[in-house]
Each structure stands twice: as C-alpha cells, then as structure tokens.
Design a protein around this motif. Structure first.
Motif, PDB file in Angstrom:
ATOM      1  N   LYS A 194       0.829  -1.205   0.000  1.00 17.24           N
ATOM      2  CA  LYS A 194       0.000   0.000   0.000  1.00 17.24           C
ATOM      3  C   LYS A 194       0.866   1.260   0.000  1.00 17.24           C
ATOM      4  CE  LYS A 194      -3.981   0.110   0.533  1.00 17.24           C
ATOM      5  NZ  LYS A 194      -5.089   0.211  -0.455  1.00 17.24           N
ATOM      6  N   LYS A 195       2.171   1.077  -0.044  1.00 18.72           N
ATOM      7  CA  LYS A 195       3.102   2.197  -0.047  1.00 18.72           C
ATOM      8  C   LYS A 195       3.724   2.338  -1.428  1.00 18.72           C
ATOM      9  CE  LYS A 195       7.228   4.009   2.273  1.00 18.72           C
ATOM     10  NZ  LYS A 195       8.293   3.741   3.280  1.00 18.72           N
ATOM     11  N   MET A 196       3.741   3.547  -1.953  1.00 11.32           N
ATOM     12  CA  MET A 196       4.319   3.783  -3.268  1.00 11.32           C
ATOM     13  C   MET A 196       5.796   3.373  -3.288  1.00 11.32           C
ATOM     14  SD  MET A 196       4.557   7.349  -5.437  1.00 11.32           S
ATOM     15  CE  MET A 196       2.905   7.821  -4.948  1.00 11.32           C
ATOM     16  N   PRO A 197       6.192   2.456  -4.175  1.00 11.60           N
ATOM     17  CA  PRO A 197       7.554   1.907  -4.143  1.00 11.60           C
ATOM     18  C   PRO A 197       8.583   2.694  -4.960  1.00 11.60           C
ATOM     19  CG  PRO A 197       6.207   0.636  -5.631  1.00 11.60           C
ATOM     20  CD  PRO A 197       5.324   1.706  -5.081  1.00 11.60           C
ATOM     21  N   PHE A 198       8.407   3.995  -5.085  1.00  5.93           N
ATOM     22  CA  PHE A 198       9.413   4.840  -5.739  1.00  5.93           C
ATOM     23  C   PHE A 198       9.248   6.251  -5.207  1.00  5.93           C
ATOM     24  CE2 PHE A 198       5.877   3.874  -8.597  1.00  5.93           C
ATOM     25  CZ  PHE A 198       5.272   5.108  -8.716  1.00  5.93           C
ATOM     26  N   ASP A 199      10.221   7.091  -5.538  1.00  5.12           N
ATOM     27  CA  ASP A 199      10.257   8.450  -5.008  1.00  5.12           C
ATOM     28  C   ASP A 199      10.142   9.445  -6.154  1.00  5.12           C
ATOM     29  OD1 ASP A 199      10.705  10.832  -3.743  1.00  5.12           O
ATOM     30  OD2 ASP A 199      12.577  10.236  -2.764  1.00  5.12           O
ATOM     31  N   LEU A 200       9.017  10.146  -6.221  1.00  2.78           N
ATOM     32  CA  LEU A 200       8.794  11.091  -7.320  1.00  2.78           C
ATOM     33  C   LEU A 200       9.662  12.337  -7.217  1.00  2.78           C
ATOM     34  CD1 LEU A 200       4.913  10.873  -7.638  1.00  2.78           C
ATOM     35  CD2 LEU A 200       6.609   9.935  -9.201  1.00  2.78           C
ATOM     36  N   SER A 201      10.256  12.553  -6.056  1.00  2.00           N
ATOM     37  CA  SER A 201      11.102  13.736  -5.894  1.00  2.00           C
ATOM     38  C   SER A 201      12.518  13.504  -6.400  1.00  2.00           C
ATOM     39  CB  SER A 201      11.153  14.142  -4.408  1.00  2.00           C
ATOM     40  OG  SER A 201      11.842  13.167  -3.643  1.00  2.00           O
ATOM     41  N   LYS A 202      12.831  12.280  -6.776  1.00  6.58           N
ATOM     42  CA  LYS A 202      14.175  11.967  -7.268  1.00  6.58           C
ATOM     43  C   LYS A 202      14.463  12.718  -8.572  1.00  6.58           C
ATOM     44  CE  LYS A 202      15.726   8.784  -4.338  1.00  6.58           C
ATOM     45  NZ  LYS A 202      16.976   8.922  -3.586  1.00  6.58           N
ATOM     46  N   ASP A 203      15.655  13.245  -8.679  1.00  7.49           N
ATOM     47  CA  ASP A 203      16.085  13.885  -9.918  1.00  7.49           C
ATOM     48  C   ASP A 203      16.136  12.824 -11.013  1.00  7.49           C
ATOM     49  OD1 ASP A 203      17.051  15.755 -11.706  1.00  7.49           O
ATOM     50  OD2 ASP A 203      19.143  15.329 -11.197  1.00  7.49           O
ATOM     51  N   TYR A 204      15.594  13.129 -12.158  1.00  3.45           N
ATOM     52  CA  TYR A 204      15.541  12.131 -13.213  1.00  3.45           C
ATOM     53  C   TYR A 204      16.907  11.930 -13.851  1.00  3.45           C
ATOM     54  CZ  TYR A 204      14.550  16.490 -15.770  1.00  3.45           C
ATOM     55  OH  TYR A 204      14.571  17.763 -16.255  1.00  3.45           O
ATOM     56  N   GLU A 205      17.204  10.671 -14.131  1.00  4.28           N
ATOM     57  CA  GLU A 205      18.459  10.301 -14.781  1.00  4.28           C
ATOM     58  C   GLU A 205      18.147   9.605 -16.107  1.00  4.28           C
ATOM     59  OE1 GLU A 205      22.136   7.196 -13.996  1.00  4.28           O
ATOM     60  OE2 GLU A 205      21.058   8.016 -12.287  1.00  4.28           O
ATOM     61  N   TYR A 206      17.329   8.550 -16.038  1.00  4.59           N
ATOM     62  CA  TYR A 206      16.929   7.841 -17.244  1.00  4.59           C
ATOM     63  C   TYR A 206      16.122   8.746 -18.168  1.00  4.59           C
ATOM     64  CZ  TYR A 206      18.288   2.980 -16.290  1.00  4.59           C
ATOM     65  OH  TYR A 206      18.993   1.819 -16.099  1.00  4.59           O
ATOM     66  N   ASN A 207      15.254   9.580 -17.588  1.00  2.00           N
ATOM     67  CA  ASN A 207      14.340  10.389 -18.385  1.00  2.00           C
ATOM     68  C   ASN A 207      14.965  11.684 -18.911  1.00  2.00           C
ATOM     69  OD1 ASN A 207      12.073   8.673 -18.086  1.00  2.00           O
ATOM     70  ND2 ASN A 207      11.841   9.398 -16.000  1.00  2.00           N
ATOM     71  N   ARG A 208      16.170  11.998 -18.472  1.00  2.34           N
ATOM     72  CA  ARG A 208      16.759  13.284 -18.847  1.00  2.34           C
ATOM     73  C   ARG A 208      16.899  13.425 -20.368  1.00  2.34           C
ATOM     74  NH1 ARG A 208      20.767  13.198 -15.719  1.00  2.34           N
ATOM     75  NH2 ARG A 208      19.923  14.509 -14.093  1.00  2.34           N
ATOM     76  N   LYS A 209      17.307  12.352 -21.040  1.00  7.32           N
ATOM     77  CA  LYS A 209      17.477  12.416 -22.490  1.00  7.32           C
ATOM     78  C   LYS A 209      16.155  12.706 -23.180  1.00  7.32           C
ATOM     79  CE  LYS A 209      21.551   9.427 -22.910  1.00  7.32           C
ATOM     80  NZ  LYS A 209      22.081   8.163 -23.506  1.00  7.32           N
TER      81      LYS A 209
END
Length: 250
Positions: free
Chosen positions: A221-236
């Motif tokens: 029931k807990k979101m298993p990722f952090d939306l505040s993380k700076d994007y690395e994969y998505n940067r391109k």
C-alpha cells in the motif's frame, strides 16, 4: 507550456500527440497549463469505449499542471475555463477523456470534483531503479541492447532486469470521462464501459512490485518509488523534447 510543466510536474516528458496547449493566467502571470490531444493509441482508446466513434470525437487530457502557490480549488477553476474554451472552439467534440494515475498515488479527486464519470481501472506498469527513480517502459526499451531489433512495446526479460538493477512495478490507472453535451451523456449507455459516480479513493491505491531476480510480485500500500528523485533515465527524453520544441519555432 513545456517549460512550465517540466519544472513542476512529477512526469516531465510531454505527450507527442498534443493538439492544444492552454495557459491559465492570474494577473497576467502563467499559473497553470492544461494540454489536449491523444495518447499513444488514439483510435484504439476511443473505440474500445465507443466502437462507433473515432479520434475526431474526443480529446484526452495530456498534462494538467498548476503552480504550488495556487489555492485548493484552482485546478477545478482551470479545468472549467479550459472546458469553456473547448466548447467554443471545438463544438463537435463529444467527450473529454483522461486517466488518473493511481500508479503515482492519484485517485482523480480533481475530476471527481468536476463531475467527471468514473469507468473503472486498468493495471499499468513502470520500472524503478535502485535509486528509486520511476522510469517509463518505453524509456527502458531504448536502453536495451540491440533496441532496433525489438518490436514496439517490448519489455526487458528477467536477465536484463537483473543486469540493469530494475524493479518492475504495477499500479492502477483510473478512467474518467466528461460528456460535452446532454446528448453525449445519454450516449454513455452505449459504451462498453459502465460509467458512474462510484469514485475510487486513496484506500483503493495499491502497488505490486517484483524486484530484480525475484519471480513473484508482492503487494504493498506504499508507493515503491520516489517522485522527488532527480531524473536520470528520463533526462534524455526531456532534453530531446526541449530541442524539438525549439526547432519548431526556429
């Protein structure tokens, strides 16, 4: 619109099939953006709900983003303004469709407040890095070896997930629709989906996660990722879109 969204939205990558970018201004200052167009499979989306309709009959909300400084009901006011614009400029439009991304903890309260109708949910998936970054499946496909030999929609196999140290996560996406006229509202009875006001709540949010090397999903029931993380994969992807947007003006 792109710059505004990229600096504020949890998912900064813009939809490719965007037809209209609407800005919401307060005292001549841009405070919100809402875009209209279609998802990756426009005809499939509408004909799965209404087999006799086509892409000309609907728009999908691509992005809706508001500055954090705005008040509680500001998104509803922006949506109201945008709908007035659509009715004036797209009088033949029958439906406005959207998804509330339960995968990132969104049950769709802004749509519920605006009297959108709810049409159930589907399970969708994403990938999560060991640093906790959420990465879209299409982005992951671009990271796979010999990507050109993969078909559209291909997913990494268990060995590749382990090598890339990626977890596979599933969550819900909630369907919402807004009929543009009373006639279109009556036509909802002909839809393949049952539409109602039995809305989902936070208690309906759930995730299934399978970590690298594991065979089975575990529910949480807990979101298993952090939306505040700076994007690395998505940067391109973001930088590519910025270059593309700039080239349109040049």
């Amino acid at each position: 619109a792109a710059d505004f969204i990229m600096s504020r939205h949890y998912s900064p990558v813009m939809p490719r099939l965007t037809k209209h970018y609407c800005g919401y201004y307060v005292d001549n200052v841009l405070q919100g953006v809402i875009t209209f167009g279609w998802g990756t499979r426009p005809k499939h989306t509408i004909q799965k709900l209404f087999p006799e309709l086509d892409t000309k009959d609907y728009f999908e909300i691509g992005k809706m983003c508001m500055d954090d400084s705005m008040g509680k009901n500001s998104e509803t006011q922006m949506l109201s303004s945008a709908l007035r614009w659509l009715k004036n400029n797209k009088p033949d439009l029958k439906y406005l469709f959207t998804w509330a991304d339960g995968l990132v903890g969104k049950a769709g309260y802004v749509y519920q407040a605006f009297n959108f109708l709810y049409g159930g949910y589907i399970w969708t998936e994403t990938y999560v890095t060991k640093k906790g970054e959420k990465v879209h499946p299409r982005t992951i496909q671009g990271q796979l070896p010999n990507t050109k030999n993969y078909k559209y929609g291909s997913r990494p196999n268990p060995k590749q997930l382990k090598e890339l140290e990626l977890s596979r996560v599933k969550g819900k996406q909630f369907r919402y629709i807004y009929p543009m006229t009373k006639k279109d509202r009556k036509k909802l009875k002909e839809s393949t989906v049952k539409w109602s006001t039995k809305y989902p709540k936070d208690s309906d949010l759930v995730w299934r996660i399978k970590k690298p090397g594991e065979k089975d999903y575990k529910e949480t029931k807990k979101m298993p990722f952090d939306l505040s993380k700076d994007y690395e994969y998505n940067r391109k992807n973001v930088e590519s879109y910025q270059r593309g947007t700039l080239s349109e003006f040049l």
